[in-house]
Every structure is written in C-alpha cells, then in structure tokens.
Design a protein around this motif. Structure first.
Motif, PDB file in Angstrom:
ATOM      1  N   ARG A  40      16.301 149.804  -9.636  1.00 32.12           N
ATOM      2  CA  ARG A  40      16.403 151.592  -8.895  1.00 32.12           C
ATOM      3  C   ARG A  40      14.899 151.806  -9.245  1.00 32.12           C
ATOM      4  O   ARG A  40      14.083 151.849 -10.051  1.00 32.12           O
ATOM      5  N   GLY A  41      14.272 152.058  -8.021  1.00 31.99           N
ATOM      6  CA  GLY A  41      12.627 152.779  -8.026  1.00 31.99           C
ATOM      7  C   GLY A  41      12.296 154.344  -8.221  1.00 31.99           C
ATOM      8  O   GLY A  41      13.615 154.760  -8.454  1.00 31.99           O
ATOM      9  N   ALA A  45      16.363 154.981  -5.925  1.00 28.80           N
ATOM     10  CA  ALA A  45      17.171 154.208  -4.074  1.00 28.80           C
ATOM     11  C   ALA A  45      16.718 152.595  -5.531  1.00 28.80           C
ATOM     12  O   ALA A  45      15.650 152.235  -6.161  1.00 28.80           O
ATOM     13  N   THR A  47      16.050 149.233  -4.910  1.00 25.63           N
ATOM     14  CA  THR A  47      14.823 148.218  -4.602  1.00 25.63           C
ATOM     15  C   THR A  47      15.365 146.706  -4.957  1.00 25.63           C
ATOM     16  O   THR A  47      15.663 146.626  -5.878  1.00 25.63           O
ATOM     17  N   ASP A  52      12.502 148.449  -0.789  1.00 30.63           N
ATOM     18  CA  ASP A  52      13.398 149.704  -0.854  1.00 30.63           C
ATOM     19  C   ASP A  52      15.220 149.274   0.113  1.00 30.63           C
ATOM     20  O   ASP A  52      14.431 148.838   1.242  1.00 30.63           O
ATOM     21  N   ARG A  54      17.118 151.588   1.225  1.00 29.25           N
ATOM     22  CA  ARG A  54      16.407 151.994   2.786  1.00 29.25           C
ATOM     23  C   ARG A  54      16.051 151.395   3.746  1.00 29.25           C
ATOM     24  O   ARG A  54      16.381 151.878   4.816  1.00 29.25           O
ATOM     25  N   GLU A  55      15.446 150.892   3.787  1.00 29.56           N
ATOM     26  CA  GLU A  55      13.900 150.219   3.849  1.00 29.56           C
ATOM     27  C   GLU A  55      14.800 149.287   5.345  1.00 29.56           C
ATOM     28  O   GLU A  55      14.641 149.164   6.457  1.00 29.56           O
TER      29      GLU A  55
END
Ligand SMILES: *Cc1c(COP(=O)(O)O)cnc(C)c1O
Length: 472
Positions: A40-41, A45, A47, A52, A54-55
């Motif tokens: 968890r970054g 979020a 990773t 990530d 989301r990316e």
C-alpha cells in the motif's frame, strides 16, 4: 456518524464464516495472499512493483489481471532450485514442469524456461503456445485423457520430451502415429493410485471413479506397461501420478509414491527394465484466504525427497529421476484481478439483518472458481485506503446469474462505492485460463508489471473480436 452508516451490517461477524476474523484494519494486506511486489503506497492505494494500480486502471482499463513478473519468476525459480537440491543426492536432481493449464501465454512460457523449468501442456493449442514461445521441445510434456490423433501427430513431429499416456487405447493410437512418422515416442504412463487429495486431507481408496489414468488395482496399469514395452515405436520413460489439487501436506504423496513405486519395482522384476523416470504430479496448495497456510517449496521438496528415498530403499530399487508439476503454486499468488465497483446494495436477509452486495465490472466470466468449486477468495479496497469501519460484504459480478459471486465473504470498508477499485488476490491460476465470454463479455487482459513498468502480455478482447466470430 460514519460508524452507523451501515446500520445492521455492523453487527460483528454477522453471517461471516467461522474462519473470517473481523480485521483490526481492513486496509492491511495479509502478505501470504499477495505477490511480493504488492504494497500500500503512501496515499493508501495499492502499488505493484512500484506502480500505482490507479495508473494501471487508467491505462489498461478494468477488469484486468495484474501479474507481478518478479514474483512469478521467483516462485518458479524457488520450485526448480528446491526440488533439484532436495533430490541431488538421491538421483542427481529433479525436474520441475510448470503446469501450463494454470495460466499460459508465450511470455510466461519463456519466463518458465529462463528460470530453469520445463513445461506441461494438455492440448495441441497449449503445445502450440509453448512452441511459438521457442521452448526446447525436449523440455515439453503433453497430458490429456482424450488426445486427438492430430494432437499426437503434432507432439511426435515436434519431438517433445514426454507424452503422458492415459489409456490402453491411446497406447496403440500413439504407437501407430509414431510408426507412421518413423519416430520413437517417449512415454510416461499415468497411473491412478487410489489416492484423492483434498485441501487438508486425502482419501486412499481401492479404485478411483474418474476419467483419468490407468488404474493400479485390477492390473490395468501393469497391462499398459507390458503393452508399451512391446511397441518398438514407444519408449517407456516411467510412471506418472497426480493425486489432486490445493494440497497442504505430504501425506497423500507418501501413499501415492509407495503405490506407484510398487509398480515401478514390479516392472523391474518382471520385465528386467529399469524405468529412468517417475513423475509425482502437482497440486501444491496456495493461500486464497487466511484459512490457508501453504508449505514453502523447500519444505515440500525435502518432504517428498524423504518419502521417495525411503520407499526406494525399502523396495531395493535405484531412485529414478523425479519430476513434479506445480501450476497453481507458481502462478496463483502472482496475480490479482483489478475491478471497478459499480452498484452497492444492502439486501435484507430472511433471518433478519442485511447482506451488502458490492458489484464489480467482471465476475464469473473472469473467475469461475467461486461458482464452480465453491472456492473462497479475499479482496481489498485498492485505489485508496479508508478509515470507515469494516462491513461484511459479498463481491459479485455483472452477469445474469445469481451465482455470479467472486468473493463470498470479506470485510470491506463501509464507504466502498461506485468508482472505487477493488483487488482480488490469488487469481493467477485457473482464472484467465478458465475465463469465458458469458453474456458476451470480453475477456480481460493480463498486464505484467516489473520495475514500475506495465506491459500487456495478453490483450483485452474487444467487442469486434467477439462479433467477428458471429458469421451468420
Ligand atoms: C492440473 C494438473 C497439475 C497442476 O495442478 P496444480 O494444482 O495447478 O498444481 C499437474 N499435473 C497434472 C497431471 C494436472 O492435471
């Protein structure tokens, strides 16, 4: 205020299975459920290998299978090294065949070969993937209880290292094919030893009522040995046994090894033939949820080596070259499925109380194991962390089927809603490889991540792909 958002859903443990504990912090990742590169970054979020999620979702869409390449390579390497080391004194080492049916594409086939493993296939097309990946045919095996003549021709023409013969009828079929092609086909005989392994136990029976293999009882396997030895176009490498899947201890292997080595020794006595190889199959378990606690590869390898060493000593035979065939234990934990949440619904239950249904943009088309095997999975909020109290939730898909469940029970933060990303770990084996197009849903891509860079290794299907098949 937040603590009351979910109302009756907060009743502690309401409707949860006994093994599922209310988490102190639902954001926390249980390490054995995730690939080693997942964390968890700083902003909450997930990773993977530094990238990530989301990316990944922005770039590749959802649902997507996210595969941690370094984790896959290291699990494969661990198996190869552990088994080779454990058997080095007994028979000069062991061979590990990755069971491609768990998940196969050309890229993964190459990783497997680069990490020192061989590859098992069970159809002509799996074999075609392996050959297209450029693998040495001598390091490829072919399984299957009903191989077509075309599949046998392809295997013999390619010169693969082993064809695992599954029936008396197939012996003649393969012998004919090999003879026509002017080749000698290398054969393992799949023997059913009457051991059926399940998650935490095994059953030993006299015979198994299932479609695979040649039964040890009733002398079918012994008859098959004599038949193979009589065919000049076949070369018998040895016997093969595979007892099941999601196995967590070595007791089933102990009984299986004793029985299959009994036949191995009998072949030596009766035919004066020393079979050079022995395959003990795969089926080593992985952690899908906190219920599961798999053994490290090194412990499995030394456990199985002790069993084989002792049985061979008791029988007074040399230890043959041993091979094993892990699929799930290599691929399973390397991958999570990334979904986007759409609809969240709280449904009243008969006995009172509510169940929260969190619907995602995939489902039984990308993970059939929950519906098919009643398998348990876990999941976590992936695009952010949340301090909302956990709510017992059921992660479901978008298909027209009430059995379309991905995760039966999990505590998710109570504020999970539309647009959130959710990740389901442990989906590297038997998810993409068993995916369907139910409801004309296009199958998700497999996105491999290494050193912060994502690369598509299997692309997403498109509506055009699906419509192209419809030629009416
Ligand atoms: C399915 C199968 C395997 C792999 O099983 P896993 O549970 O993925 O390890 C190995 N050998 C044979 C013959 C199989 O059918």
């Amino acid at each position: 205020m937040r603590a009351h958002e979910a109302g009756a859903l907060h009743a502690e443990g309401y409707g949860a299975p006994a093994w599922l504990a209310l988490p102190r912090d639902p954001n926390e990742l249980v390490p054995r459920l995730w690939s080693s590169g997942v964390a968890r970054g700083p902003d909450g979020a997930l990773t993977v290998a530094g990238l990530d999620v989301r990316e990944i979702a922005r770039e590749h869409g959802t649902p997507a299978y996210v595969l941690d390449e370094d984790d896959f390579r290291s699990r494969a390497r661990d198996f190869a090294t552990a088994f080779d080391a454990a058997f080095s004194d007994l028979c000069g080492g062991a061979d590990v065949y990755y069971a491609g049916k768990a998940f196969l594409c050309t890229e993964v086939a190459r990783w497997v070969a680069q990490e020192g493993l061989r590859l098992d296939t069970c159809t002509g097309t799996e074999l075609a993937v392996a050959l297209r990946a450029g693998l040495d045919p001598a390091a490829i095996g072919l399984h299957g209880n009903n191989k077509s003549r075309a599949e046998l021709v392809r295997a013999v023409e390619a010169g693969i290292g082993r064809i695992v013969v599954d029936s008396l009828a197939e012996i003649d079929r393969l012998a004919t094919v090999a003879e026509e092609l002017g080749r000698v086909a290398p054969v393992l005989l799949r023997v059913t030893v009457g051991v059926e392994a399940h998650t935490h136990s095994y059953i030993a029976t006299a015979h198994e009522d299932q479609k695979f293999g040649l039964s040890l009882s009733g002398g079918v396997a012994a008859e098959a040995v004599a038949k193979v030895l009589a065919h000049p176009s076949l070369r018998l490498l040895g016997l093969h046994s595979h007892i099941g899947s999601q196995i967590f201890d070595t007791s089933g292997f102990e009984v299986a090894a004793r029985r299959v080595l009994g036949l191995h020794a009998q072949v030596q006595r009766e035919h004066d033939v020393v079979l050079p190889e022995l395959d003990l199959g795969g089926g080593f378990g992985v952690a899908y949820t906190t219920q599961h606690d798999p053994m490290p590869a090194s412990e499995l390898a030394t456990g199985i080596a002790d069993i084989v060493g002792k049985e061979c000593a008791d029988l007074g035979v040399e230890v043959p070259r041993v091979s094993v065939e892990p699929g799930r234990a290599i691929a399973g934990p390397t991958t999570f499925t990334l979904y986007e949440v759409g609809t969240v619904k709280d449904v009243g239950l008969d006995g009172g109380g509510l169940r929260r249904y969190v619907a995602v943009d995939g489902g039984m088309s990308d993970n059939i194991r929950t519906a098919l095997y009643d398998a348990d999975y876990s999941c976590t909020l992936a695009g952010r962390a949340s301090d909302a109290p956990p709510v017992l939730s059921r992660l479901v898909g978008k298909h027209c089927e009430s059995g379309d469940v991905v995760v039966k029970d999990e505590y998710l933060p109570g504020d999970v809603g539309a647009g959130d990303l959710v990740a389901v770990p442990g989906t590297g084996a038997y998810c993409r490889s068993m995916a369907s197009n139910y409801n004309h849903v296009a199958r998700p891509p497999v996105v491999a991540v290494r050193d912060g860079v994502a690369r598509v290794v299997v692309r997403r299907e498109t509506e055009e792909d699906l419509l192209a098949l419809d030629v009416g």
